[in-house]
Design a protein around this motif. Structure first.
Motif, PDB file in Angstrom:
ATOM      1  N   PHE A 139      -0.323  -1.173   4.353  1.00 17.09           N
ATOM      2  CA  PHE A 139       0.045  -1.370   2.948  1.00 17.09           C
ATOM      3  C   PHE A 139      -0.842  -2.468   2.368  1.00 17.09           C
ATOM      4  O   PHE A 139      -0.755  -3.624   2.763  1.00 17.09           O
ATOM      5  CB  PHE A 139       1.530  -1.752   2.872  1.00 17.09           C
ATOM      6  CG  PHE A 139       2.080  -1.956   1.485  1.00 17.09           C
ATOM      7  CD1 PHE A 139       1.463  -1.407   0.366  1.00 17.09           C
ATOM      8  CD2 PHE A 139       3.231  -2.701   1.286  1.00 17.09           C
ATOM      9  CE1 PHE A 139       1.973  -1.589  -0.915  1.00 17.09           C
ATOM     10  CE2 PHE A 139       3.753  -2.896   0.017  1.00 17.09           C
ATOM     11  CZ  PHE A 139       3.124  -2.342  -1.080  1.00 17.09           C
ATOM     12  N   LYS A 140      -1.715  -2.105   1.422  1.00 11.41           N
ATOM     13  CA  LYS A 140      -2.600  -3.064   0.758  1.00 11.41           C
ATOM     14  C   LYS A 140      -2.068  -3.363  -0.629  1.00 11.41           C
ATOM     15  O   LYS A 140      -1.787  -2.445  -1.408  1.00 11.41           O
ATOM     16  CB  LYS A 140      -4.027  -2.525   0.681  1.00 11.41           C
ATOM     17  CG  LYS A 140      -4.704  -2.400   2.042  1.00 11.41           C
ATOM     18  CD  LYS A 140      -6.137  -1.894   1.901  1.00 11.41           C
ATOM     19  CE  LYS A 140      -6.838  -1.810   3.252  1.00 11.41           C
ATOM     20  NZ  LYS A 140      -7.126  -3.150   3.804  1.00 11.41           N
ATOM     21  N   HIS A 141      -1.932  -4.644  -0.950  1.00 14.34           N
ATOM     22  CA  HIS A 141      -1.262  -5.054  -2.198  1.00 14.34           C
ATOM     23  C   HIS A 141      -1.680  -6.456  -2.580  1.00 14.34           C
ATOM     24  O   HIS A 141      -2.387  -7.154  -1.837  1.00 14.34           O
ATOM     25  CB  HIS A 141       0.260  -5.023  -1.965  1.00 14.34           C
ATOM     26  CG  HIS A 141       0.685  -5.908  -0.834  1.00 14.34           C
ATOM     27  ND1 HIS A 141       0.871  -7.258  -0.981  1.00 14.34           N
ATOM     28  CD2 HIS A 141       0.927  -5.623   0.479  1.00 14.34           C
ATOM     29  CE1 HIS A 141       1.216  -7.785   0.189  1.00 14.34           C
ATOM     30  NE2 HIS A 141       1.252  -6.813   1.096  1.00 14.34           N
ATOM     31  N   LYS A 142      -1.203  -6.886  -3.739  1.00  9.92           N
ATOM     32  CA  LYS A 142      -1.381  -8.269  -4.176  1.00  9.92           C
ATOM     33  C   LYS A 142      -0.027  -8.964  -4.213  1.00  9.92           C
ATOM     34  O   LYS A 142       1.017  -8.334  -3.984  1.00  9.92           O
ATOM     35  CB  LYS A 142      -2.038  -8.298  -5.570  1.00  9.92           C
ATOM     36  CG  LYS A 142      -3.454  -7.736  -5.603  1.00  9.92           C
ATOM     37  CD  LYS A 142      -4.047  -7.806  -6.995  1.00  9.92           C
ATOM     38  CE  LYS A 142      -5.473  -7.281  -7.010  1.00  9.92           C
ATOM     39  NZ  LYS A 142      -6.060  -7.334  -8.377  1.00  9.92           N
ATOM     40  N   ALA A 147       2.328  -3.267 -10.845  1.00  9.73           N
ATOM     41  CA  ALA A 147       2.033  -2.066 -10.060  1.00  9.73           C
ATOM     42  C   ALA A 147       1.189  -2.382  -8.835  1.00  9.73           C
ATOM     43  O   ALA A 147       1.117  -1.575  -7.907  1.00  9.73           O
ATOM     44  CB  ALA A 147       1.322  -1.028 -10.916  1.00  9.73           C
ATOM     45  N   ALA A 148       0.551  -3.557  -8.817  1.00  8.19           N
ATOM     46  CA  ALA A 148      -0.286  -3.936  -7.684  1.00  8.19           C
ATOM     47  C   ALA A 148       0.426  -4.877  -6.723  1.00  8.19           C
ATOM     48  O   ALA A 148      -0.128  -5.227  -5.680  1.00  8.19           O
ATOM     49  CB  ALA A 148      -1.564  -4.608  -8.186  1.00  8.19           C
ATOM     50  N   LEU A 149       1.660  -5.278  -7.064  1.00 11.31           N
ATOM     51  CA  LEU A 149       2.353  -6.306  -6.294  1.00 11.31           C
ATOM     52  C   LEU A 149       3.304  -5.708  -5.260  1.00 11.31           C
ATOM     53  O   LEU A 149       3.935  -4.668  -5.495  1.00 11.31           O
ATOM     54  CB  LEU A 149       3.152  -7.221  -7.227  1.00 11.31           C
ATOM     55  CG  LEU A 149       2.389  -7.892  -8.369  1.00 11.31           C
ATOM     56  CD1 LEU A 149       3.334  -8.781  -9.168  1.00 11.31           C
ATOM     57  CD2 LEU A 149       1.217  -8.691  -7.836  1.00 11.31           C
ATOM     58  N   LEU A 204      -2.009   5.262   4.960  1.00 11.84           N
ATOM     59  CA  LEU A 204      -2.475   4.124   4.169  1.00 11.84           C
ATOM     60  C   LEU A 204      -1.897   4.196   2.761  1.00 11.84           C
ATOM     61  O   LEU A 204      -1.984   5.225   2.090  1.00 11.84           O
ATOM     62  CB  LEU A 204      -4.000   4.131   4.105  1.00 11.84           C
ATOM     63  CG  LEU A 204      -4.667   3.127   3.166  1.00 11.84           C
ATOM     64  CD1 LEU A 204      -4.400   1.692   3.619  1.00 11.84           C
ATOM     65  CD2 LEU A 204      -6.185   3.384   3.093  1.00 11.84           C
ATOM     66  N   HIS A 205      -1.284   3.081   2.326  1.00 14.18           N
ATOM     67  CA  HIS A 205      -0.759   2.991   0.957  1.00 14.18           C
ATOM     68  C   HIS A 205      -1.425   1.792   0.287  1.00 14.18           C
ATOM     69  O   HIS A 205      -1.135   0.640   0.611  1.00 14.18           O
ATOM     70  CB  HIS A 205       0.764   2.817   0.977  1.00 14.18           C
ATOM     71  CG  HIS A 205       1.399   2.845  -0.384  1.00 14.18           C
ATOM     72  ND1 HIS A 205       1.262   3.911  -1.249  1.00 14.18           N
ATOM     73  CD2 HIS A 205       2.164   1.922  -1.037  1.00 14.18           C
ATOM     74  CE1 HIS A 205       1.923   3.662  -2.368  1.00 14.18           C
ATOM     75  NE2 HIS A 205       2.471   2.461  -2.267  1.00 14.18           N
ATOM     76  N   ASP A 206      -2.336   2.052  -0.632  1.00 16.85           N
ATOM     77  CA  ASP A 206      -3.138   1.001  -1.268  1.00 16.85           C
ATOM     78  C   ASP A 206      -2.849   0.976  -2.768  1.00 16.85           C
ATOM     79  O   ASP A 206      -3.214   1.891  -3.500  1.00 16.85           O
ATOM     80  CB  ASP A 206      -4.619   1.272  -1.015  1.00 16.85           C
ATOM     81  CG  ASP A 206      -5.517   0.132  -1.491  1.00 16.85           C
ATOM     82  OD1 ASP A 206      -5.020  -0.788  -2.173  1.00 16.85           O
ATOM     83  OD2 ASP A 206      -6.723   0.158  -1.171  1.00 16.85           O
ATOM     84  N   ILE A 207      -2.179  -0.090  -3.223  1.00 15.17           N
ATOM     85  CA  ILE A 207      -1.870  -0.235  -4.647  1.00 15.17           C
ATOM     86  C   ILE A 207      -2.634  -1.401  -5.248  1.00 15.17           C
ATOM     87  O   ILE A 207      -2.365  -1.811  -6.379  1.00 15.17           O
ATOM     88  CB  ILE A 207      -0.352  -0.446  -4.863  1.00 15.17           C
ATOM     89  CG1 ILE A 207       0.130  -1.735  -4.168  1.00 15.17           C
ATOM     90  CG2 ILE A 207       0.440   0.763  -4.357  1.00 15.17           C
ATOM     91  CD1 ILE A 207       1.568  -2.124  -4.523  1.00 15.17           C
ATOM     92  N   SER A 208      -3.586  -1.937  -4.498  1.00 13.19           N
ATOM     93  CA  SER A 208      -4.260  -3.167  -4.913  1.00 13.19           C
ATOM     94  C   SER A 208      -5.057  -3.024  -6.202  1.00 13.19           C
ATOM     95  O   SER A 208      -5.347  -4.024  -6.859  1.00 13.19           O
ATOM     96  CB  SER A 208      -5.176  -3.666  -3.792  1.00 13.19           C
ATOM     97  OG  SER A 208      -6.165  -2.697  -3.478  1.00 13.19           O
TER      98      SER A 208
END
Length: 325
Positions: free
Chosen positions: A319-322, A157-159, A147-151
């Motif tokens: 991958f969790k992101h905005k 950095a969140a995109l 799991l890679h979560d940058i949200s």
């Protein structure tokens, strides 16, 4: 006067294999190689039981030893160990009916249309099931390594972008080249396209219809989950490797049958499917299942899943992101 009925048009022994084949052909995930079917999984799916056990040997481990010619020296034998992957058998069914008046007033044959559309229906339902399954898989604490979560990041950095996507692939370490496709919500695809990050390559017919992001085939599906609204929306994008999901087509006792309510003037088509759809290397624990076969809601529970393969050998990254404006 003799009349053509549904049982004259749809022969169960022919119809059910056709539906199974067409379902795979219509699935974007199958076409990309993410979902792979093989005779062994078909055999297991048809063997009976609510859970499918798939034992495997763990890799060899331990340090090598320095050889010696001392009188009392000898190599220390080690052993090989086994573990077990476990998949659920999904037992699903659906029935459709058409009244004679509907056929007469439409000037067409609604039941024939239903027969043509059954495979597409099951392809969509399996895809929905898969995304529910992945939600549960990554709700399990055992899958944190994939799991890679940058949200929660600030600003860029969140995109999702080239650099952050490569960071997500790095969750697989030196096995990241096994990742060949990516499942994205359409809003994510549009955002990346606006930033000229989506390429299009020709399909087998030479038509430029296959979307690619950083060398990975894009599977655009609004079944990919998201939470929040506006600038706070967090999207979940899945990175897949070839054969990440195993598929086995079993055999319901009566897969396809037809019926007719003569008094109501209604033809009925019934289709049932028993199948295995399983993320390889993450066993189904069956901890929270009420019925004979798990529902979509139940496979979304993290306590129903537990990793049994090494992280690198599970060819899925979440991958969790905005996305930006």
């Amino acid at each position: 006067m003799p009349q053509t009925r549904i049982q004259d048009v749809i022969v169960p022994e022919v119809f059910n294999p056709y539906v199974i084949q067409r379902t795979a052909a219509l699935s974007a995930l199958s076409q990309s190689g993410i979902i792979s079917n093989n005779p062994e999984l078909d055999r297991l799916a048809a063997a009976g039981g609510k859970l499918i056990n798939m034992p495997f040997w763990n890799d060899l481990s331990g340090d090598d030893e320095v050889l010696s010619d001392a009188d009392d020296w000898a190599l220390t034998p080690d052993k090989i160990t086994a573990s077990q992957d476990v998949a659920a058998l999904f037992m699903r069914g659906k029935a459709w009916s058409v009244n004679d008046l509907a056929k007469a007033l439409s000037g067409d044959d609604p039941m024939a249309a239903i027969g043509d559309l059954v495979a597409g229906y099951w392809a969509r339902r399996r895809q929905i099931l898969l995304f529910s399954m992945l939600k549960g898989v990554f709700a399990s604490a055992t899958m944190s390594g994939n799991l890679h979560d940058i949200s929660a990041g600030v600003g860029d950095a969140a995109l999702i972008g080239g650099a952050t996507f490569l960071d997500a692939t790095q969750k697989m370490g030196d096995a990241k080249n096994k990742l060949t496709a990516v499942g994205m919500h359409s809003a994510v695809v549009t955002y990346l396209a606006k930033n000229n990050l989506i390429d299009t390559i020709p399909d087998s017919e030479g038509k430029p219809t296959i979307k690619v992001f950083l060398g990975k085939q894009v599977i655009e599906d609004d079944g990919c989950p998201y939470t929040g609204t506006g600038s706070d929306m967090v999207f979940t994008t899945y990175l897949f490797g070839q054969g990440a999901i195993g598929l086995g087509n079993g055999a319901a006792p009566v897969p396809t049958e037809t019926d007719r309510d003569k008094l109501a003037g209604t033809d009925i088509l019934i289709n049932r499917q028993h199948f295995v759809l399983h993320p390889r290397g993450v066993k189904f624990t069956n901890t929270s299942v009420n019925g004979e076969s798990p529902s979509n809601t139940e496979v979304e529970r993290g306590d129903n899943w537990s990793r049994v393969y090494e992280n690198k050998n599970i060819r899925i990254v979440c991958f969790k992101h905005k996305i930006g404006a």
